[in-house]
Write a protein that holds these residues in place. Structure first.
Motif, short mmCIF file in Angstrom:
data_model
loop_
_atom_site.label_atom_id
_atom_site.label_comp_id
_atom_site.label_asym_id
_atom_site.label_seq_id
_atom_site.Cartn_x
_atom_site.Cartn_y
_atom_site.Cartn_z
N VAL A 179 0.83 -1.19 0.00
CA VAL A 179 0.00 0.00 0.00
C VAL A 179 0.87 1.25 0.00
CG1 VAL A 179 -1.81 1.23 1.25
CG2 VAL A 179 -1.81 -1.24 1.21
N ASN A 180 1.92 1.23 0.83
CA ASN A 180 2.78 2.41 0.92
C ASN A 180 3.51 2.67 -0.40
OD1 ASN A 180 1.98 2.84 3.49
ND2 ASN A 180 4.02 2.85 4.38
N GLN A 212 1.15 4.32 -2.61
CA GLN A 212 0.94 5.70 -2.19
C GLN A 212 2.07 6.61 -2.62
OE1 GLN A 212 0.32 5.10 2.14
NE2 GLN A 212 -1.15 6.74 1.93
N ILE A 252 -11.59 -2.83 -3.13
CA ILE A 252 -11.65 -1.40 -2.91
C ILE A 252 -11.60 -0.65 -4.23
CG2 ILE A 252 -10.15 0.46 -2.05
CD1 ILE A 252 -9.95 -1.07 0.52
N GLY A 253 -11.13 -1.30 -5.29
CA GLY A 253 -11.15 -0.67 -6.60
C GLY A 253 -9.79 -0.35 -7.16
N ILE A 279 -4.61 6.34 -5.08
CA ILE A 279 -4.21 6.61 -3.69
C ILE A 279 -2.83 7.25 -3.61
CG2 ILE A 279 -5.68 4.79 -2.75
CD1 ILE A 279 -3.16 3.16 -2.23
N TRP A 308 -14.14 1.75 -7.06
CA TRP A 308 -13.33 2.83 -6.52
C TRP A 308 -14.18 4.06 -6.27
CZ3 TRP A 308 -9.61 4.04 -3.65
CH2 TRP A 308 -9.06 5.32 -3.64
N TRP A 333 -15.97 3.52 -2.94
CA TRP A 333 -15.14 3.63 -1.74
C TRP A 333 -14.50 5.01 -1.61
CZ3 TRP A 333 -15.99 0.75 2.13
CH2 TRP A 333 -16.46 -0.55 1.96
N PHE A 376 -14.32 7.03 1.74
CA PHE A 376 -13.05 7.31 2.39
C PHE A 376 -12.75 8.80 2.44
CE2 PHE A 376 -11.34 2.85 1.15
CZ PHE A 376 -12.03 2.31 2.23
N MET A 399 -0.06 0.50 14.68
CA MET A 399 0.76 0.89 13.54
C MET A 399 0.44 2.31 13.08
SD MET A 399 0.93 -2.28 10.97
CE MET A 399 1.88 -1.66 9.60
N GLN A 407 6.75 5.75 10.01
CA GLN A 407 5.42 6.35 9.98
C GLN A 407 4.65 5.73 8.82
OE1 GLN A 407 5.10 10.59 9.38
NE2 GLN A 407 3.47 10.67 10.88
N TRP A 408 3.81 4.76 9.12
CA TRP A 408 3.08 4.05 8.08
C TRP A 408 2.04 4.93 7.44
CZ3 TRP A 408 5.00 -0.49 6.65
CH2 TRP A 408 5.79 -1.19 7.57
N ILE A 409 1.39 5.74 8.26
CA ILE A 409 0.35 6.62 7.75
C ILE A 409 0.66 8.02 8.23
CG2 ILE A 409 -2.11 7.08 7.71
CD1 ILE A 409 -2.55 4.26 8.59
N ARG A 410 0.60 8.98 7.32
CA ARG A 410 0.85 10.35 7.74
C ARG A 410 -0.34 10.90 8.48
NH1 ARG A 410 4.42 12.61 3.11
NH2 ARG A 410 6.19 11.23 3.42
N SER A 446 -1.93 13.74 8.05
CA SER A 446 -2.89 14.54 7.30
C SER A 446 -4.13 13.72 6.93
CB SER A 446 -2.24 15.08 6.03
OG SER A 446 -1.53 14.06 5.39
N ASN A 481 -6.46 13.03 4.28
CA ASN A 481 -6.81 13.14 2.87
C ASN A 481 -7.09 11.77 2.31
OD1 ASN A 481 -4.31 11.96 2.27
ND2 ASN A 481 -3.32 13.95 2.27
N SER A 498 -5.68 9.74 0.25
CA SER A 498 -4.62 8.74 0.20
C SER A 498 -4.40 8.10 1.57
CB SER A 498 -3.35 9.40 -0.30
OG SER A 498 -2.26 8.57 -0.12
N GLU A 499 -4.26 8.95 2.59
CA GLU A 499 -3.96 8.42 3.93
C GLU A 499 -5.19 7.71 4.52
OE1 GLU A 499 -0.86 8.69 4.77
OE2 GLU A 499 -0.44 10.00 3.10
N ALA A 549 -5.34 4.32 3.05
CA ALA A 549 -4.31 3.46 3.64
C ALA A 549 -4.75 3.01 5.03
CB ALA A 549 -2.99 4.20 3.71
N ILE A 589 -7.56 0.40 4.71
CA ILE A 589 -7.04 -0.89 4.25
C ILE A 589 -6.33 -1.57 5.41
CG2 ILE A 589 -5.31 -1.97 2.77
CD1 ILE A 589 -5.93 0.15 0.67
N MET A 590 -5.54 -0.80 6.13
CA MET A 590 -4.75 -1.37 7.22
C MET A 590 -5.65 -1.92 8.32
SD MET A 590 -1.63 0.54 9.01
CE MET A 590 -2.18 1.04 10.59
#
Lengths: 141, 328
Positions: free
Chosen positions: A52-53, A56, A95-96, A135, B208, B211, B215, B237, B244-247, B249, B251, B253-254, B257, B260-261
């Motif tokens: 995922v990262n 991203q 999720i797409g 993403i 997409w 979701w 999201f 996590m 830092q797996w997720i920032r 902010s 938005n 993208s995060e 993530a 999903i996590m």
């Protein structure tokens, strides 16, 4: 217009796939330069969040390489990775996110030819579906 | 149907025992359709225990929330047990935690309740909005809820208010308990969690779009994590700074993530109590993700979570013949 050149992150295991990629290089086998390889000690080391990262942070696809079942240097790492990636792949698809973006392969240290073929196939698939924008992290500083 | 007198009697009996510290149960809330968790330390506290179809909270979460401070010199550890009132899904959560060695079986006293499904708070609040008085709901034998509001009696068919996860619940009876109140519920045929199939057949772009819309709304309050009985990592996590797996902010993208996590971390562990979806302030259908994974895991690895304490965790084991059709 310039042709789209995808960025593919390859997580390759130290003992088989990485050696396979090495063999492809030393045997002078041509394969697309789109794959950027990150060596990990075992495919079982790959946290599914890496996938995922990577998506991203600008990858258009992720390729995961491990030893053939039964050949793992740590005896069971690739079996565990197989389960994890199978679930993650299906979740991403739900999720797409196109399932072609996350690929897994078994490449042994002797299969330089196979590695080149896999990379060619993955690159072609991702060229078809275009860049990953869904993403992508926007505020990169 | 749970006999209240029986519930209070049994709770009193258990709390009088010397090796029990406290019992977690349900008590009346302060307004509307609210129900609160209650902690009984003495037999008198147990008087206020209730059970009704409104008791949707998963109390298994309190077993792992207890903070254990470091001991002072000469102090001895409090080894008394904790009692919990558990429905079918709550009991499965406890089994799952025991399986992961998060709790010990001998530290728990479980009062099992055969569950006939709970009311979705969001649905009942939509049907009867802005209630200030405390309202009780009783279930009768004809699959109806009897709701008394201001002297007026409403009869609502069960299906209209029942939680979505309860409609597809396969394990209404607790698999693990010390005392069972009432008789076991007969397991009737359940509906499939059909929302997944609808979306599964759509093309990738439509998935997409669906979701993305959800999201984008996520405010990352992490209420889903806090309410979940199985999200009990000491350090999540999502909170770590290195790596830092997720920032931080908020938005798309995060948020994606994070979601999903969260869903992935519950793969092979989620016991479908539906708490995450219930507490979500922006109504993201989180159970769809959980159910999707649950179904995949069932199909691919023939694994169901929270039934056997001795079973190994899904991602900690493997079978040589796991499906590998996706591998190049």
């Amino acid at each position: 217009m310039e042709e789209f050149e995808p960025n593919i992150i390859g997580f390759l295991c130290n003992w088989c796939s990485y050696a396979g990629a090495d063999l492809a290089g030393t045997s002078r086998i041509q394969y697309p330069p789109n794959v950027k390889i990150i060596k990990v000690m075992c495919s079982g080391r790959i946290n599914p969040m890496y996938v995922v990262n990577a998506l991203q942070q600008g990858a258009d696809g992720v390729l995961i390489g491990g030893c053939h079942p039964g050949d793992c240097h740590y005896s069971r790492g690739n079996y565990l990775a197989r389960r994890r990636i199978a679930v993650m792949k299906r979740l991403l698809e739900y999720i797409g996110i196109e399932p072609e973006r996350v690929r897994m392969t078994w490449v042994s240290a002797a299969e330089g030819r196979k590695f080149a073929e896999v990379v060619e196939e993955v690159t072609e698939d991702i060229k078809k579906i275009g860049p990953m924008k869904k993403i992508r992290r926007e505020n990169v500083w | 149907m749970v006999d209240l007198k029986n519930l209070i009697e049994i709770t009193k009996k258990i709390i009088s025992r010397e090796d029990v510290k406290y019992i977690v149960g349900y008590k009346k809330g302060t307004y509307g359709f609210q129900i609160m968790p209650a902690f009984a330390y003495t037999p008198e506290d147990a008087e206020e225990f209730i059970y009704s179809p409104l008791c949707s909270k998963n109390l298994a979460v309190y077993t792992i929330l207890e903070e254990k401070l470091p001991l002072k010199r000469g102090e001895e550890e409090d080894k008394r047990k904790i009692g919990v009132v558990v429905k079918g899904c709550d009991s499965r959560a406890v089994v799952q935690i025991i399986q992961e060695k998060g709790l010990k079986r001998e530290d728990l006293v479980l009062i099992g309740i055969p569950c006939r499904g709970v009311i979705e708070p969001k649905k009942i609040e939509k049907m009867f909005p802005n209630q200030t008085d405390l309202i009780e709901v009783i279930e009768n034998d004809n699959s109806e809820y009897i709701i008394n509001i201001g002297g007026k009696t409403h009869k609502v068919p069960k299906n209209e208010l029942l939680s979505d996860v309860c409609k597809s619940c396969e394990f209404p009876n607790p698999p693990l308990y010390d005392v069972l109140l009432g008789e076991e519920v007969e397991i009737t045929e359940t509906e499939e969690f059909s929302k997944i199939n609808e979306l599964d057949e759509k093309p990738t772009e439509d998935k997409w779009e669906y979701w993305k819309e959800h999201f984008e709304r996520c405010i990352r309050c992490y209420a889903c994590r806090e309410a979940c009985p199985l999200c009990y990592c000491k350090e999540c996590m999502a909170d770590t700074l290195n790596p830092q797996w997720i920032r931080r902010s908020v938005n798309l993208s995060e948020n994606t993530a994070w979601n999903i996590m969260r869903a992935y971390h519950l793969a092979g562990r989620c016991i479908s109590c539906g708490e995450c979806e219930r507490v979500c302030p922006v109504n993201i259908p989180l159970m769809e993700l959980n159910k999707k994974i649950e179904r995949d895991v069932k199909k691919m690895f023939d694994y169901t979570s929270g039934l056997d304490e001795e079973e190994k965790p899904l991602f900690g084991m493997f079978k040589p013949d796991d499906p590998e059709d996706f591998i190049l």
